[in-house]
Motif scaffolding. Structure first.
Motif, PDB file in Angstrom:
ATOM      1  N   ASP A   1      35.567  39.343  57.485  1.00 48.58           N
ATOM      2  CA  ASP A   1      35.655  40.442  56.517  1.00 48.58           C
ATOM      3  C   ASP A   1      36.135  39.869  55.188  1.00 48.58           C
ATOM      4  OD1 ASP A   1      36.180  42.110  59.201  1.00 48.58           O
ATOM      5  OD2 ASP A   1      35.498  43.440  57.606  1.00 48.58           O
ATOM      6  N   PRO A   2      35.280  39.812  54.196  1.00 45.80           N
ATOM      7  CA  PRO A   2      35.684  39.202  52.919  1.00 45.80           C
ATOM      8  C   PRO A   2      36.558  40.145  52.104  1.00 45.80           C
ATOM      9  CG  PRO A   2      33.491  40.092  52.723  1.00 45.80           C
ATOM     10  CD  PRO A   2      33.910  40.308  54.162  1.00 45.80           C
ATOM     11  N   ILE A   3      37.064  39.606  51.026  1.00 49.58           N
ATOM     12  CA  ILE A   3      37.808  40.436  50.077  1.00 49.58           C
ATOM     13  C   ILE A   3      36.833  41.427  49.445  1.00 49.58           C
ATOM     14  CG2 ILE A   3      39.062  40.406  47.883  1.00 49.58           C
ATOM     15  CD1 ILE A   3      40.186  37.665  48.740  1.00 49.58           C
ATOM     16  N   SER A   4      37.271  42.667  49.356  1.00 49.60           N
ATOM     17  CA  SER A   4      36.413  43.708  48.816  1.00 49.60           C
ATOM     18  C   SER A   4      35.935  43.342  47.409  1.00 49.60           C
ATOM     19  CB  SER A   4      37.191  45.031  48.773  1.00 49.60           C
ATOM     20  OG  SER A   4      36.401  46.054  48.203  1.00 49.60           O
ATOM     21  N   GLY A   5      34.633  43.454  47.207  1.00 56.12           N
ATOM     22  CA  GLY A   5      34.071  43.160  45.897  1.00 56.12           C
ATOM     23  C   GLY A   5      33.594  41.739  45.717  1.00 56.12           C
ATOM     24  N   HIS A   6      33.922  40.871  46.659  1.00 58.05           N
ATOM     25  CA  HIS A   6      33.455  39.480  46.557  1.00 58.05           C
ATOM     26  C   HIS A   6      32.003  39.405  46.998  1.00 58.05           C
ATOM     27  CE1 HIS A   6      37.459  37.040  46.434  1.00 58.05           C
ATOM     28  NE2 HIS A   6      37.373  37.957  45.486  1.00 58.05           N
ATOM     29  N   THR A   7      31.168  38.892  46.125  1.00 58.51           N
ATOM     30  CA  THR A   7      29.746  38.871  46.421  1.00 58.51           C
ATOM     31  C   THR A   7      29.324  37.642  47.226  1.00 58.51           C
ATOM     32  OG1 THR A   7      29.334  37.801  44.294  1.00 58.51           O
ATOM     33  CG2 THR A   7      29.148  40.205  44.375  1.00 58.51           C
ATOM     34  N   ALA A   8      30.077  36.568  47.102  1.00 54.19           N
ATOM     35  CA  ALA A   8      29.720  35.337  47.809  1.00 54.19           C
ATOM     36  C   ALA A   8      30.600  35.168  49.043  1.00 54.19           C
ATOM     37  CB  ALA A   8      29.868  34.132  46.895  1.00 54.19           C
ATOM     38  N   LEU A   9      29.991  34.696  50.121  1.00 51.99           N
ATOM     39  CA  LEU A   9      30.703  34.480  51.388  1.00 51.99           C
ATOM     40  C   LEU A   9      30.243  33.157  51.966  1.00 51.99           C
ATOM     41  CD1 LEU A   9      31.455  37.093  54.105  1.00 51.99           C
ATOM     42  CD2 LEU A   9      30.489  34.876  54.760  1.00 51.99           C
ATOM     43  N   TYR A  10      31.183  32.383  52.449  1.00 50.46           N
ATOM     44  CA  TYR A  10      30.897  31.027  52.930  1.00 50.46           C
ATOM     45  C   TYR A  10      31.446  30.862  54.345  1.00 50.46           C
ATOM     46  CZ  TYR A  10      30.562  30.233  47.868  1.00 50.46           C
ATOM     47  OH  TYR A  10      30.233  30.312  46.538  1.00 50.46           O
ATOM     48  N   TRP A  11      30.729  30.089  55.163  1.00 51.28           N
ATOM     49  CA  TRP A  11      31.224  29.666  56.470  1.00 51.28           C
ATOM     50  C   TRP A  11      31.360  28.144  56.472  1.00 51.28           C
ATOM     51  CZ3 TRP A  11      33.022  32.572  60.420  1.00 51.28           C
ATOM     52  CH2 TRP A  11      32.656  33.917  60.474  1.00 51.28           C
ATOM     53  N   TYR A  12      32.504  27.687  57.021  1.00 46.16           N
ATOM     54  CA  TYR A  12      32.760  26.269  57.185  1.00 46.16           C
ATOM     55  C   TYR A  12      33.222  26.017  58.623  1.00 46.16           C
ATOM     56  CZ  TYR A  12      33.082  26.086  52.036  1.00 46.16           C
ATOM     57  OH  TYR A  12      32.828  26.181  50.689  1.00 46.16           O
ATOM     58  N   ARG A  13      33.119  24.762  59.029  1.00 48.67           N
ATOM     59  CA  ARG A  13      33.631  24.364  60.331  1.00 48.67           C
ATOM     60  C   ARG A  13      34.547  23.168  60.118  1.00 48.67           C
ATOM     61  NH1 ARG A  13      29.571  22.615  65.128  1.00 48.67           N
ATOM     62  NH2 ARG A  13      29.058  20.908  63.699  1.00 48.67           N
ATOM     63  N   GLN A  14      35.656  23.196  60.838  1.00 46.64           N
ATOM     64  CA  GLN A  14      36.603  22.094  60.744  1.00 46.64           C
ATOM     65  C   GLN A  14      36.944  21.611  62.143  1.00 46.64           C
ATOM     66  OE1 GLN A  14      40.506  22.975  59.083  1.00 46.64           O
ATOM     67  NE2 GLN A  14      40.655  20.936  58.196  1.00 46.64           N
ATOM     68  N   SER A  15      36.540  20.387  62.424  1.00 50.15           N
ATOM     69  CA  SER A  15      36.900  19.784  63.701  1.00 50.15           C
ATOM     70  C   SER A  15      38.265  19.137  63.572  1.00 50.15           C
ATOM     71  CB  SER A  15      35.837  18.758  64.120  1.00 50.15           C
ATOM     72  OG  SER A  15      34.575  19.386  64.219  1.00 50.15           O
ATOM     73  N   LEU A  16      38.878  18.836  64.710  1.00 52.68           N
ATOM     74  CA  LEU A  16      40.255  18.351  64.736  1.00 52.68           C
ATOM     75  C   LEU A  16      40.436  17.157  63.810  1.00 52.68           C
ATOM     76  CD1 LEU A  16      42.994  18.765  66.102  1.00 52.68           C
ATOM     77  CD2 LEU A  16      42.313  17.073  67.811  1.00 52.68           C
ATOM     78  N   GLY A  17      41.374  17.303  62.867  1.00 50.21           N
ATOM     79  CA  GLY A  17      41.710  16.203  61.969  1.00 50.21           C
ATOM     80  C   GLY A  17      40.654  15.864  60.943  1.00 50.21           C
ATOM     81  N   GLN A  18      39.670  16.728  60.791  1.00 50.49           N
ATOM     82  CA  GLN A  18      38.578  16.442  59.857  1.00 50.49           C
ATOM     83  C   GLN A  18      38.606  17.392  58.670  1.00 50.49           C
ATOM     84  OE1 GLN A  18      36.265  13.803  60.292  1.00 50.49           O
ATOM     85  NE2 GLN A  18      37.826  13.316  61.817  1.00 50.49           N
ATOM     86  N   GLY A  19      37.818  17.063  57.678  1.00 48.49           N
ATOM     87  CA  GLY A  19      37.643  17.951  56.545  1.00 48.49           C
ATOM     88  C   GLY A  19      36.748  19.115  56.918  1.00 48.49           C
ATOM     89  N   LEU A  20      36.435  19.917  55.926  1.00 49.98           N
ATOM     90  CA  LEU A  20      35.602  21.082  56.168  1.00 49.98           C
ATOM     91  C   LEU A  20      34.129  20.739  56.032  1.00 49.98           C
ATOM     92  CD1 LEU A  20      38.416  22.344  55.535  1.00 49.98           C
ATOM     93  CD2 LEU A  20      37.150  24.318  54.714  1.00 49.98           C
ATOM     94  N   GLU A  21      33.370  21.208  56.981  1.00 49.56           N
ATOM     95  CA  GLU A  21      31.925  21.010  56.979  1.00 49.56           C
ATOM     96  C   GLU A  21      31.261  22.331  56.598  1.00 49.56           C
ATOM     97  OE1 GLU A  21      28.483  19.968  60.336  1.00 49.56           O
ATOM     98  OE2 GLU A  21      30.566  20.309  60.921  1.00 49.56           O
ATOM     99  N   PHE A  22      30.513  22.322  55.511  1.00 48.35           N
ATOM    100  CA  PHE A  22      29.833  23.524  55.048  1.00 48.35           C
ATOM    101  C   PHE A  22      28.736  23.920  56.031  1.00 48.35           C
ATOM    102  CE2 PHE A  22      27.886  26.500  52.220  1.00 48.35           C
ATOM    103  CZ  PHE A  22      26.510  26.302  52.337  1.00 48.35           C
ATOM    104  N   LEU A  23      28.666  25.203  56.363  1.00 50.59           N
ATOM    105  CA  LEU A  23      27.626  25.687  57.268  1.00 50.59           C
ATOM    106  C   LEU A  23      26.577  26.511  56.535  1.00 50.59           C
ATOM    107  CD1 LEU A  23      29.793  26.818  60.331  1.00 50.59           C
ATOM    108  CD2 LEU A  23      28.596  24.641  60.004  1.00 50.59           C
ATOM    109  N   ILE A  24      27.013  27.560  55.850  1.00 49.42           N
ATOM    110  CA  ILE A  24      26.080  28.506  55.230  1.00 49.42           C
ATOM    111  C   ILE A  24      26.817  29.333  54.204  1.00 49.42           C
ATOM    112  CG2 ILE A  24      26.497  30.264  56.988  1.00 49.42           C
ATOM    113  CD1 ILE A  24      23.540  31.063  56.794  1.00 49.42           C
ATOM    114  N   TYR A  25      26.087  29.809  53.187  1.00 47.54           N
ATOM    115  CA  TYR A  25      26.723  30.737  52.270  1.00 47.54           C
ATOM    116  C   TYR A  25      25.782  31.901  51.989  1.00 47.54           C
ATOM    117  CZ  TYR A  25      24.673  30.410  47.534  1.00 47.54           C
ATOM    118  OH  TYR A  25      23.879  30.523  46.420  1.00 47.54           O
ATOM    119  N   PHE A  26      26.367  33.044  51.666  1.00 40.68           N
ATOM    120  CA  PHE A  26      25.642  34.255  51.337  1.00 40.68           C
ATOM    121  C   PHE A  26      25.954  34.669  49.911  1.00 40.68           C
ATOM    122  CE2 PHE A  26      23.940  35.660  55.391  1.00 40.68           C
ATOM    123  CZ  PHE A  26      24.717  34.987  56.309  1.00 40.68           C
ATOM    124  N   GLN A  27      24.906  35.124  49.245  1.00 43.84           N
ATOM    125  CA  GLN A  27      25.055  35.788  47.956  1.00 43.84           C
ATOM    126  C   GLN A  27      24.538  37.193  48.210  1.00 43.84           C
ATOM    127  OE1 GLN A  27      26.509  36.707  45.151  1.00 43.84           O
ATOM    128  NE2 GLN A  27      26.222  34.637  44.395  1.00 43.84           N
TER     129      GLN A  27
END
Lengths: 114, 111
Positions: free
Chosen positions: A24-50
């Motif tokens: 559930d994004p912040i109300s009014g935010h048009t962009a939404l992003y999904w990331y995945r983070q495996s143990l001890g790793q940085g964030l891996e971009f998955l998908i974004y919505f406009q």
């Protein structure tokens, strides 16, 4: 709400089962992003919505992963036939589509595939 | 491919000391952002610096950007035990404002 919320906070599933993660994004935010983070790793971009459309699905690791967003608000990330390597923290972020695109993150869903 | 890479990977300092963390990147950016993560959960945005800026301050944070060297540094002054966390740099590139994150720096501040 005041911030980005995600549910469930933790999910344990058996290999081969499907899971659905919600953001559930912040109300009014048009962009939404999904990331995945495996143990001890940085964030891996998955998908974004406009809005409700997903211009960039390049990060989805396989066709078992899909996401949708309805009404320009809530988004669900679905993982079909889960594998052990899918175990990770799945983070969602939202932003106003402005010049300085600061992303606001939810607390994440910790997925464990047994 | 990794766009932002932070160094050091881990940093341990005494409370009151300054902490300096560095980030290097490979391609042209719109802006560079630093985030903090506690206990492997949600990230908190700290500060953003645009590609045409060289230095920015926010409270005890100071960030610099050198586009000629494709590098940035985050300075936390007068560190506190509560600053213990993982810190990530993220670069925004292209038209879709996608953020590419580094693997992060683990900062430990000893009381």
């Amino acid at each position: 709400g005041a911030g980005v919320s995600q549910s469930p906070s933790n999910k344990v599933t058996e290999k081969g089962k499907d899971v659905e993660l919600r953001c559930d994004p912040i109300s009014g935010h048009t962009a939404l992003y999904w990331y995945r983070q495996s143990l001890g790793q940085g964030l891996e971009f998955l998908i974004y919505f406009q809005g409700n459309s997903a211009p960039d699905k390049s990060g989805l690791p396989s066709d078992r992963f899909s996401a949708e967003r309805t009404g320009g608000s809530v988004s669900t990330l679905t993982i079909q036939r889960t594998q052990q390597e899918d175990s990770a923290v799945y983070l969602c972020a939202s932003s106003l589509w402005t010049e300085d695109n600061t992303q606001y993150f939810g607390p994440g869903t910790r997925l464990t595939v047994l | 491919s990794q766009q932002g890479e932070e160094d050091p990977q881990a940093l341990s300092i005494q409370e009151g000391e300054n902490a300096t963390m560095n980030c290097s990147y490979k391609t042209s950016i719109n802006n560079l952002q630093w985030y903090r993560q506690n206990s492997g959960r949600g990230l908190v945005h700290l500060i953003l610096i645009r590609s045409n800026e060289r230095e920015k301050h926010s409270g005890r944070l100071r960030v610099t950007l050198d586009t000629s060297k494709k590098s940035s540094s985050l300075l936390i002054t007068a560190s506190r035990a509560a600053d213990t966390a993982s810190y990530f740099c993220a670069t925004e590139t292209g038209a879709n404002s996608k953020l590419t994150f580094g693997k992060g720096i683990t900062l430990s501040v000893r009381p």
